[in-house]
Design a protein around this motif. Structure first.
Motif, PDB file in Angstrom:
ATOM      1  N   LEU A  96      43.025 -14.550  77.070  1.00  0.00           N
ATOM      2  CA  LEU A  96      42.322 -14.874  78.304  1.00  0.00           C
ATOM      3  C   LEU A  96      42.829 -13.895  79.369  1.00  0.00           C
ATOM      4  CD1 LEU A  96      42.693 -18.754  78.062  1.00  0.00           C
ATOM      5  CD2 LEU A  96      40.699 -17.380  77.416  1.00  0.00           C
ATOM      6  N   ALA A  97      42.096 -12.824  79.564  1.00  0.00           N
ATOM      7  CA  ALA A  97      42.568 -11.708  80.386  1.00  0.00           C
ATOM      8  C   ALA A  97      42.369 -11.985  81.868  1.00  0.00           C
ATOM      9  CB  ALA A  97      41.849 -10.423  79.981  1.00  0.00           C
ATOM     10  N   ASP A  98      43.252 -12.787  82.437  1.00  0.00           N
ATOM     11  CA  ASP A  98      43.213 -13.056  83.876  1.00  0.00           C
ATOM     12  C   ASP A  98      44.653 -13.149  84.363  1.00  0.00           C
ATOM     13  OD1 ASP A  98      41.193 -14.395  86.158  1.00  0.00           O
ATOM     14  OD2 ASP A  98      43.281 -15.045  86.297  1.00  0.00           O
ATOM     15  N   PRO A  99      44.993 -12.457  85.460  1.00  0.00           N
ATOM     16  CA  PRO A  99      46.378 -12.460  85.932  1.00  0.00           C
ATOM     17  C   PRO A  99      46.869 -13.819  86.388  1.00  0.00           C
ATOM     18  CG  PRO A  99      44.925 -11.386  87.526  1.00  0.00           C
ATOM     19  CD  PRO A  99      44.126 -11.595  86.286  1.00  0.00           C
ATOM     20  N   GLY A 100      45.974 -14.783  86.560  1.00  0.00           N
ATOM     21  CA  GLY A 100      46.391 -16.113  86.972  1.00  0.00           C
ATOM     22  C   GLY A 100      46.753 -17.023  85.822  1.00  0.00           C
ATOM     23  N   ILE A 101      46.654 -16.523  84.600  1.00  0.00           N
ATOM     24  CA  ILE A 101      46.940 -17.341  83.411  1.00  0.00           C
ATOM     25  C   ILE A 101      48.249 -16.891  82.782  1.00  0.00           C
ATOM     26  CG2 ILE A 101      46.118 -17.894  81.077  1.00  0.00           C
ATOM     27  CD1 ILE A 101      43.307 -17.734  82.127  1.00  0.00           C
ATOM     28  N   SER A 102      49.055 -17.845  82.368  1.00  0.00           N
ATOM     29  CA  SER A 102      50.344 -17.535  81.758  1.00  0.00           C
ATOM     30  C   SER A 102      50.154 -16.707  80.492  1.00  0.00           C
ATOM     31  CB  SER A 102      51.093 -18.827  81.410  1.00  0.00           C
ATOM     32  OG  SER A 102      51.282 -19.612  82.550  1.00  0.00           O
ATOM     33  N   ARG A 103      51.204 -15.950  80.178  1.00  0.00           N
ATOM     34  CA  ARG A 103      51.132 -15.127  78.960  1.00  0.00           C
ATOM     35  C   ARG A 103      50.999 -16.007  77.714  1.00  0.00           C
ATOM     36  NH1 ARG A 103      51.516 -10.036  80.160  1.00  0.00           N
ATOM     37  NH2 ARG A 103      52.649  -9.318  82.009  1.00  0.00           N
ATOM     38  N   ARG A 104      51.690 -17.132  77.694  1.00  0.00           N
ATOM     39  CA  ARG A 104      51.502 -18.129  76.635  1.00  0.00           C
ATOM     40  C   ARG A 104      51.139 -19.438  77.338  1.00  0.00           C
ATOM     41  NH1 ARG A 104      55.261 -19.961  73.468  1.00  0.00           N
ATOM     42  NH2 ARG A 104      53.855 -20.276  71.714  1.00  0.00           N
ATOM     43  N   ALA A 105      49.848 -19.668  77.484  1.00  0.00           N
ATOM     44  CA  ALA A 105      49.375 -20.807  78.266  1.00  0.00           C
ATOM     45  C   ALA A 105      49.339 -22.097  77.465  1.00  0.00           C
ATOM     46  CB  ALA A 105      47.982 -20.513  78.821  1.00  0.00           C
ATOM     47  N   GLY A 106      49.226 -21.976  76.149  1.00  0.00           N
ATOM     48  CA  GLY A 106      49.161 -23.180  75.328  1.00  0.00           C
ATOM     49  C   GLY A 106      48.816 -22.844  73.904  1.00  0.00           C
ATOM     50  N   GLN A 107      48.536 -23.864  73.128  1.00  0.00           N
ATOM     51  CA  GLN A 107      48.150 -23.653  71.738  1.00  0.00           C
ATOM     52  C   GLN A 107      47.257 -24.789  71.281  1.00  0.00           C
ATOM     53  OE1 GLN A 107      51.938 -23.644  69.632  1.00  0.00           O
ATOM     54  NE2 GLN A 107      51.746 -25.798  69.110  1.00  0.00           N
ATOM     55  N   LEU A 108      46.491 -24.526  70.225  1.00  0.00           N
ATOM     56  CA  LEU A 108      45.728 -25.599  69.597  1.00  0.00           C
ATOM     57  C   LEU A 108      46.043 -25.628  68.112  1.00  0.00           C
ATOM     58  CD1 LEU A 108      42.975 -24.418  67.940  1.00  0.00           C
ATOM     59  CD2 LEU A 108      42.299 -23.927  70.280  1.00  0.00           C
ATOM     60  N   GLU A 109      45.978 -26.831  67.565  1.00  0.00           N
ATOM     61  CA  GLU A 109      46.319 -27.046  66.154  1.00  0.00           C
ATOM     62  C   GLU A 109      45.168 -27.762  65.473  1.00  0.00           C
ATOM     63  OE1 GLU A 109      49.495 -29.568  63.384  1.00  0.00           O
ATOM     64  OE2 GLU A 109      49.680 -29.549  65.573  1.00  0.00           O
ATOM     65  N   ALA A 110      44.729 -27.236  64.337  1.00  0.00           N
ATOM     66  CA  ALA A 110      43.673 -27.879  63.561  1.00  0.00           C
ATOM     67  C   ALA A 110      44.267 -29.029  62.761  1.00  0.00           C
ATOM     68  CB  ALA A 110      43.019 -26.866  62.613  1.00  0.00           C
ATOM     69  N   ALA A 111      43.644 -30.188  62.869  1.00  0.00           N
ATOM     70  CA  ALA A 111      44.067 -31.352  62.087  1.00  0.00           C
ATOM     71  C   ALA A 111      43.017 -31.612  61.011  1.00  0.00           C
ATOM     72  CB  ALA A 111      44.255 -32.548  63.010  1.00  0.00           C
ATOM     73  N   GLY A 112      42.966 -32.843  60.494  1.00  0.00           N
ATOM     74  CA  GLY A 112      42.042 -33.140  59.409  1.00  0.00           C
ATOM     75  C   GLY A 112      40.588 -32.986  59.821  1.00  0.00           C
ATOM     76  N   ASP A 113      40.156 -33.732  60.851  1.00  0.00           N
ATOM     77  CA  ASP A 113      38.771 -33.629  61.302  1.00  0.00           C
ATOM     78  C   ASP A 113      38.701 -33.590  62.821  1.00  0.00           C
ATOM     79  OD1 ASP A 113      39.517 -36.177  61.842  1.00  0.00           O
ATOM     80  OD2 ASP A 113      37.747 -37.152  61.004  1.00  0.00           O
TER      81      ASP A 113
END
Length: 266
Positions: free
Chosen positions: A50-67
């Protein structure tokens, strides 16, 4: 088996030699984790940039679960919004520092506040599980339906409109085109802003994510491939009873959306 699809921001695919204009996608299976944010200097460090200077370099993560999938917010000061793209303004908020927040939406947009407005990416969970058969004594794993379709979604409306002619007359071999489907659904409140590109997207989503049809390598021009895809979709949906006559009630009446004839003046 993949359960989550992430559409990366930035429009069409950026791979060398790819001139299809299709979005760039990440396919995730249960347990896969991808990070999002601005990334490290010079690039890298996250899978969703997400190329915006207002966003952290590591802003978060998502994890795939079963469904479904989980979202983690690494920010200490701002919340992230997850919008339900099939809902009427429905969304959930992931608070600062929240880890592993479950997201039940099948079509979702993750929105982060940014200096240039908002930064966002889309997440799709096509493998939602629905009630299937179960052994009489309840032992063993539950059977999962191979074609898990949500009858309340827009993609299902597109499928019903595609199959409508053959549902009304099995001898009718004609299939509605993308423009025909768009105009057929436009009278519905949820489809007032439906576009040709949106209909095409729903057809691709049905073909490749929901019904998993093998039509990508069929020869022919783009128009021929699109026609073959629609034909295969209708054939599979009708053959296995995924769309039935009772589903026609989901469509607007045939006269809906047409201007009423003007009364003759005396």
């Amino acid at each position: 088996m993949e359960t989550i699809i992430v559409q990366l921001p930035g429009g069409a695919a950026r791979s060398a030699g790819d001139e299809t204009g299709r979005p760039e996608l990440l396919h995730l299976g249960p347990g896969d984790i991808v990070g999002f944010g601005r990334g490290l200097p010079g690039g890298g460090g996250v899978d969703i940039v997400l190329a915006d200077p207002g966003i952290s370099r590591r802003a978060g993560q998502l994890e795939a679960a079963g469904d479904y999938w989980r979202l983690s917010n690494f920010s200490r000061s701002v919340s992230y919004a997850v919008e339900n793209l099939e809902g009427a303004g429905e969304y959930l908020t992931v608070a600062p520092g929240r880890l592993g927040a479950p997201v039940p939406f099948e079509f979702a947009r993750v929105v982060l506040p940014a200096l240039t407005g908002n930064a966002a990416f889309k997440v799709f969970a096509p493998q939602h599980a629905y009630l299937g058969e179960q052994s009489p004594d309840g032992a063993g794993e539950q059977t999962v339906h191979p074609f898990a379709l949500d009858p309340t979604s827009k993609y299902f409306l597109v499928l019903v409109a595609l199959c409508e002619p053959r549902l009304r007359d099995p001898s009718d071999t004609a299939l509605p085109g993308v423009g025909d489907i768009m105009e057929r659904l436009r009278p519905l409140e949820a489809c007032r802003d439906l576009t040709r590109s949106a209909v095409n997207y729903h057809i691709d989503y049905l073909a490749f994510a929901k019904l998993r049809l093998d039509v990508a390598d069929e020869p022919g021009a783009d128009g021929a491939r699109t026609g073959a895809k629609r034909a295969r979709l209708a054939s599979v949906a009708l053959r296995f009873g995924l769309v039935r006559e009772e589903h026609l009630a989901l469509l607007p009446s045939r006269g809906a959306g047409r201007p009423a004839p003007q009364e003759a003046r005396a």
